[in-house]
Design a protein around this motif. Sequence first.
Motif, mmCIF file in Angstrom:
data_model
loop_
_atom_site.group_PDB
_atom_site.id
_atom_site.type_symbol
_atom_site.label_atom_id
_atom_site.label_comp_id
_atom_site.label_asym_id
_atom_site.label_seq_id
_atom_site.Cartn_x
_atom_site.Cartn_y
_atom_site.Cartn_z
ATOM 1 N N ILE A 16 0.832 -1.207 0.000
ATOM 2 C CA ILE A 16 0.000 0.000 0.000
ATOM 3 C C ILE A 16 0.860 1.248 0.000
ATOM 4 O O ILE A 16 0.520 2.257 -0.629
ATOM 5 N N ASN A 17 2.001 1.213 0.659
ATOM 6 C CA ASN A 17 2.889 2.370 0.643
ATOM 7 C C ASN A 17 3.513 2.577 -0.732
ATOM 8 O O ASN A 17 3.682 3.706 -1.184
ATOM 9 N N MET A 20 0.715 4.128 -2.720
ATOM 10 C CA MET A 20 0.458 5.499 -2.293
ATOM 11 C C MET A 20 1.570 6.451 -2.737
ATOM 12 O O MET A 20 1.312 7.639 -2.955
ATOM 13 N N SER A 21 2.778 5.950 -2.902
ATOM 14 C CA SER A 21 3.871 6.809 -3.380
ATOM 15 C C SER A 21 3.616 7.271 -4.812
ATOM 16 O O SER A 21 4.220 8.241 -5.272
ATOM 17 N N LYS A 23 0.299 7.808 -5.982
ATOM 18 C CA LYS A 23 -0.994 8.500 -6.073
ATOM 19 C C LYS A 23 -0.771 9.981 -6.366
ATOM 20 O O LYS A 23 0.051 10.638 -5.728
ATOM 21 N N TRP A 157 3.416 11.035 -1.105
ATOM 22 C CA TRP A 157 2.939 10.255 0.033
ATOM 23 C C TRP A 157 4.014 10.244 1.107
ATOM 24 O O TRP A 157 5.175 9.992 0.824
ATOM 25 N N LEU A 171 -7.071 3.041 2.366
ATOM 26 C CA LEU A 171 -6.069 3.600 1.452
ATOM 27 C C LEU A 171 -6.125 2.916 0.087
ATOM 28 O O LEU A 171 -6.055 3.573 -0.947
ATOM 29 N N ARG A 172 -6.256 1.588 0.096
ATOM 30 C CA ARG A 172 -6.303 0.844 -1.171
ATOM 31 C C ARG A 172 -7.525 1.243 -1.989
ATOM 32 O O ARG A 172 -7.417 1.466 -3.192
ATOM 33 N N TRP A 175 -6.934 4.594 -3.390
ATOM 34 C CA TRP A 175 -5.966 4.530 -4.483
ATOM 35 C C TRP A 175 -6.623 3.975 -5.744
ATOM 36 O O TRP A 175 -6.455 4.527 -6.828
#
Length: 187
Positions: A16-17, A20-21, A23, A157, A171-172, A175
């Motif tokens: 997820i990170n 998110m990096s 997004k 992010w 978060l997912r 995204w």
Amino acid sequence: MKPIDSLIKELKIVDINFLMSLKNVEASIIIKQIQKDVNHIAWIVGHCVTHMDYYLAYHTGERILSLEEREYYAYGVSKEQIVEYPFSFQKLLDNYIEISSNYFQILEKLSVKEFDNKPHEDASEKLSDLIHRISLHLMGHTGQIVLLRRMFNNPFWEFVGGVSVAQRDELRQGWLDWWNENKNKYI
């Protein structure tokens, strides 16, 4: 929590990170090199996708990325070779979603004993060590993406998020909603 559940959770937090990096990343910087000896974001992402595709193939026997893509994103490829980006970033991220989803589904179905064995005769390590390896690899490259975005003055992010299941799921979904609305910007 069982150790295997913790191991899978570790990789899901990294996943997820990593997403998110990316997004809201500006499409204009995806293939831009900050300087000649630094990989661009598209290459970094492809390199990570190739790694997960490789690990998934231990279980499925099939690669999703083409040989041409795998060679382009390979460790050690010359910076001159990556100046021209011949692929679709949109397709790359769609492939990552498919690859990572399939990989997590497989991992969650395996027995505890299978994590103490090599997932394939060609694997260099037992599965639990491979999961640690890819987690560290993806998180390191996530840091590079965040740093590049900062250097390009693009919002980024601030990891680490998604430690709890509820936050990770939120978060997912956010995204995926963003990606489905914006993927056509990333040819």
